[in-house]
Design a protein around this motif. Structure first.
Motif, PDB file in Angstrom:
ATOM      1  N   ASN A   1       6.784  -7.748 -58.346  1.00 17.65           N
ATOM      2  CA  ASN A   1       6.746  -8.910 -59.325  1.00 17.65           C
ATOM      3  C   ASN A   1       5.312  -9.323 -59.142  1.00 17.65           C
ATOM      4  O   ASN A   1       4.693  -9.662 -58.126  1.00 17.65           O
ATOM      5  N   SER A   2       4.724  -9.306 -60.276  1.00 18.79           N
ATOM      6  CA  SER A   2       3.270  -9.545 -60.505  1.00 18.79           C
ATOM      7  C   SER A   2       2.650 -10.641 -59.924  1.00 18.79           C
ATOM      8  O   SER A   2       1.775 -10.844 -59.500  1.00 18.79           O
ATOM      9  N   ASN A   3       3.666 -11.896 -60.175  1.00 17.01           N
ATOM     10  CA  ASN A   3       3.219 -13.051 -59.881  1.00 17.01           C
ATOM     11  C   ASN A   3       3.390 -13.592 -58.475  1.00 17.01           C
ATOM     12  O   ASN A   3       3.098 -14.595 -58.171  1.00 17.01           O
ATOM     13  N   MET A   4       3.922 -12.669 -57.815  1.00 18.40           N
ATOM     14  CA  MET A   4       4.097 -12.622 -56.306  1.00 18.40           C
ATOM     15  C   MET A   4       3.177 -12.087 -55.453  1.00 18.40           C
ATOM     16  O   MET A   4       3.199 -12.026 -54.180  1.00 18.40           O
TER      17      MET A   4
ATOM     18  N   SER B   1      -0.926 -10.185 -54.758  1.00 20.39           N
ATOM     19  CA  SER B   1      -2.299 -10.489 -54.882  1.00 20.39           C
ATOM     20  C   SER B   1      -3.150  -8.960 -55.121  1.00 20.39           C
ATOM     21  O   SER B   1      -4.156  -9.316 -55.200  1.00 20.39           O
TER      22      SER B   1
ATOM     23  N   ASN C   1      -2.145  -4.943 -56.559  1.00 23.60           N
ATOM     24  CA  ASN C   1      -1.427  -3.974 -57.247  1.00 23.60           C
ATOM     25  C   ASN C   1      -0.886  -2.935 -56.442  1.00 23.60           C
ATOM     26  O   ASN C   1      -2.008  -1.855 -56.153  1.00 23.60           O
TER      27      ASN C   1
ATOM     28  N   ASP D   1      -7.040  -7.682 -62.445  1.00 25.89           N
ATOM     29  CA  ASP D   1      -6.915  -8.008 -63.965  1.00 25.89           C
ATOM     30  C   ASP D   1      -7.400  -6.726 -64.786  1.00 25.89           C
ATOM     31  O   ASP D   1      -7.417  -6.675 -65.931  1.00 25.89           O
TER      32      ASP D   1
ATOM     33  N   THR E   1      -3.508 -14.600 -58.970  1.00 26.70           N
ATOM     34  CA  THR E   1      -2.270 -13.962 -59.399  1.00 26.70           C
ATOM     35  C   THR E   1      -2.125 -13.755 -60.789  1.00 26.70           C
ATOM     36  O   THR E   1      -2.815 -14.686 -61.491  1.00 26.70           O
ATOM     37  N   VAL E   2      -1.393 -12.864 -61.279  1.00 25.52           N
ATOM     38  CA  VAL E   2      -1.163 -12.734 -62.681  1.00 25.52           C
ATOM     39  C   VAL E   2       0.184 -12.916 -63.156  1.00 25.52           C
ATOM     40  O   VAL E   2       1.120 -12.385 -62.423  1.00 25.52           O
ATOM     41  N   LYS E   3       0.423 -13.899 -63.935  1.00 23.85           N
ATOM     42  CA  LYS E   3       1.702 -14.267 -64.208  1.00 23.85           C
ATOM     43  C   LYS E   3       2.503 -13.085 -64.995  1.00 23.85           C
ATOM     44  O   LYS E   3       3.617 -12.721 -64.704  1.00 23.85           O
ATOM     45  N   HIS E   4       1.923 -12.582 -65.805  1.00 21.83           N
ATOM     46  CA  HIS E   4       2.180 -11.362 -66.755  1.00 21.83           C
ATOM     47  C   HIS E   4       1.742 -10.027 -66.538  1.00 21.83           C
ATOM     48  O   HIS E   4       0.805  -9.745 -67.231  1.00 21.83           O
ATOM     49  N   GLY E   5       1.752  -9.444 -65.198  1.00 20.18           N
ATOM     50  CA  GLY E   5       0.740  -8.100 -64.998  1.00 20.18           C
ATOM     51  C   GLY E   5       1.718  -6.908 -65.280  1.00 20.18           C
ATOM     52  O   GLY E   5       2.789  -6.944 -65.151  1.00 20.18           O
TER      53      GLY E   5
END
Length: 417
Positions: A71-74, A76, A78, A182, A204-208
């Motif tokens: 989950n990308s928005n959870m 910090s 990749n 990012d 964090t990225v919401k839609h990564g």
């Protein structure tokens, strides 16, 4: 029988398994028919060792299905960058690492021959000068060593770390934290964070699109080829349909990387010199990249792309021998539905919007491939009074899809359920 090894020489094979576990998920051992069951077991064990916190498994009867849950928005960072840390090495690789840095740590400048003699004298290890020179050149490329030519001799020495102020270091650490999460090629930032013991508690990225990390190696080679204006030789294999489909070998001029704002999918736009046309290839379909000769008049091919892009609704250049003209007549209630007009203006790729009468507008555009427009056009169903095109296939497709939708929702021609 080969013994299982966690480290790998090349990520090309592991890339496909990680991608399958991440994108499709819940596949069993029997669903992977590309290689033998033993290969599947080895790749699954590697993935579980690299990405253990993110592995999910379920049993469907006696069958175990494995998937990756990210989950990308959870997160910090990749986690898929862990795949690049699993590169194998030889005994000479690890020995030379410490030998070279140990010999040069006092600030000396030495040639490959001198380094080889010093290794033999100090460590009583006989290593061929070609291997020493190759490893030294690799470290120059990675910035660990520097080289300087004096006359006909090439000398190697350790690059000196630059001393930064505390404020500059803090700012750089913040930039690295953002970059590794990012950037299209964020692995160097991730590596620097790990080396410096940093943790990202800012971004964090919401839609990564974490899965794109698996394409970093391919993307970097393409970007270097474009910077150097070189032809590329691509090995391309679609993930669709038959997994045994033979890969294609393509020689092309790389021009630009495009990213879909809807799906995040990345594409390489290329010019095919033999066919004298533009086309695009999905990055996740490219298995291998190698650079060729320098392209003469590279800017001319870039100009061709610039001239043709306004005629694309998406990234399809197919049907460029003729243009698909599309005209929509829309019912738009004024002034309540001005947001529909704004959508036509912002999403319509320069199409002409004309007010015909009260609450009635037309939208007209000519593009290379009208099929790319169909998903977008269907978002206006309920407001479309008429659909017209010089491409009979598009008109048939629109009417067929509309009729199928009406049957699914049990809507009669009069609009009653």
């Amino acid at each position: 029988m080969s013994e299982f090894q966690e480290l790998i020489k090349s990520i090309s094979k592991s890339r496909e398994y990680v991608r399958d576990f991440y994108i499709y998920g819940f596949k069993s051992r029997e669903d992977f028919d590309r290689k033998s069951p033993r290969t599947y077991d080895n790749e699954r064990r590697r993935i579980e060792s690299w990405l253990a916190p993110h592995i999910r498994s379920e049993y469907n009867g006696p069958v175990k299905n494995v998937s990756l849950s990210l989950n990308s928005n959870m997160l910090s960072y990749n986690p898929l960058y862990r795949v690049f840390e699993a590169k194998s090495f030889t005994d000479n690789d690890i020995l030379l690492h410490f030998y070279l840095l140990g010999i040069l740590q006092d600030g000396g400048h030495m040639t490959a021959d001198e380094l080889t003699d010093e290794i033999l004298s100090r460590f009583e290890t006989d290593i061929e000068v070609q291997l020493v020179r190759k490893k030294a050149n690799e470290y120059v490329a990675e910035g660990i060593l520097c080289s300087e030519k004096q006359g006909k001799k090439l000398y190697y020495f350790i690059s000196q770390d630059k001393q930064l102020s505390e404020q500059a270091t803090l700012a750089l650490d913040t930039a690295i934290s953002f970059y590794q999460l990012d950037s299209p090629v964020g692995f160097p930032g991730y590596s620097l964070m790990r080396r410096r013991g940093l943790s990202n508690d800012l971004f964090t990225v919401k839609h990564g699109y974490f899965v794109h990390a698996l394409e970093e190696e391919i993307l970097l080679k393409l970007l270097i080829a474009m910077r150097e204006k070189r032809e590329v030789h691509l090995t391309v294999q679609s993930n669709k349909g038959n997994s045994q489909r033979k890969p294609q070998n393509i020689a092309a001029f790389p021009l630009k990387i495009f990213v879909s704002t809807r799906t995040g999918r990345r594409f390489l736009c290329i010019y095919l010199p033999q066919k004298k046309r533009l086309t695009t290839v999905r990055l996740d379909h490219i298995k291998e990249v190698s650079s060729g000769e320098e392209i003469q008049d590279y800017h001319n091919y870039q100009d061709i792309l610039v001239r043709n892009l306004p005629k694309c609704f998406g990234l399809s250049f197919s049907g460029s021998q003729h243009m698909d003209t599309i005209k929509l007549t829309l019912s738009i209630m004024e002034p309540q539905e001005k947001f529909i007009l704004r959508r036509l203006e912002t999403e319509g790729r320069g199409g002409i919007i004309t007010r015909i009468t009260d609450n009635t507008y037309t939208y007209e555009i000519s593009v290379f491939d009208g099929n790319e427009m169909m998903p977008w056009i269907k978002t206006f169903i309920g407001r479309i009074i008429s659909f017209e095109s010089n491409n009979e296939g598009l008109q048939t497709k629109y009417q067929r899809d509309l009729a199928q939708m009406m049957r699914m929702y049990r809507i009669s021609d009069t609009g009653e359920e």
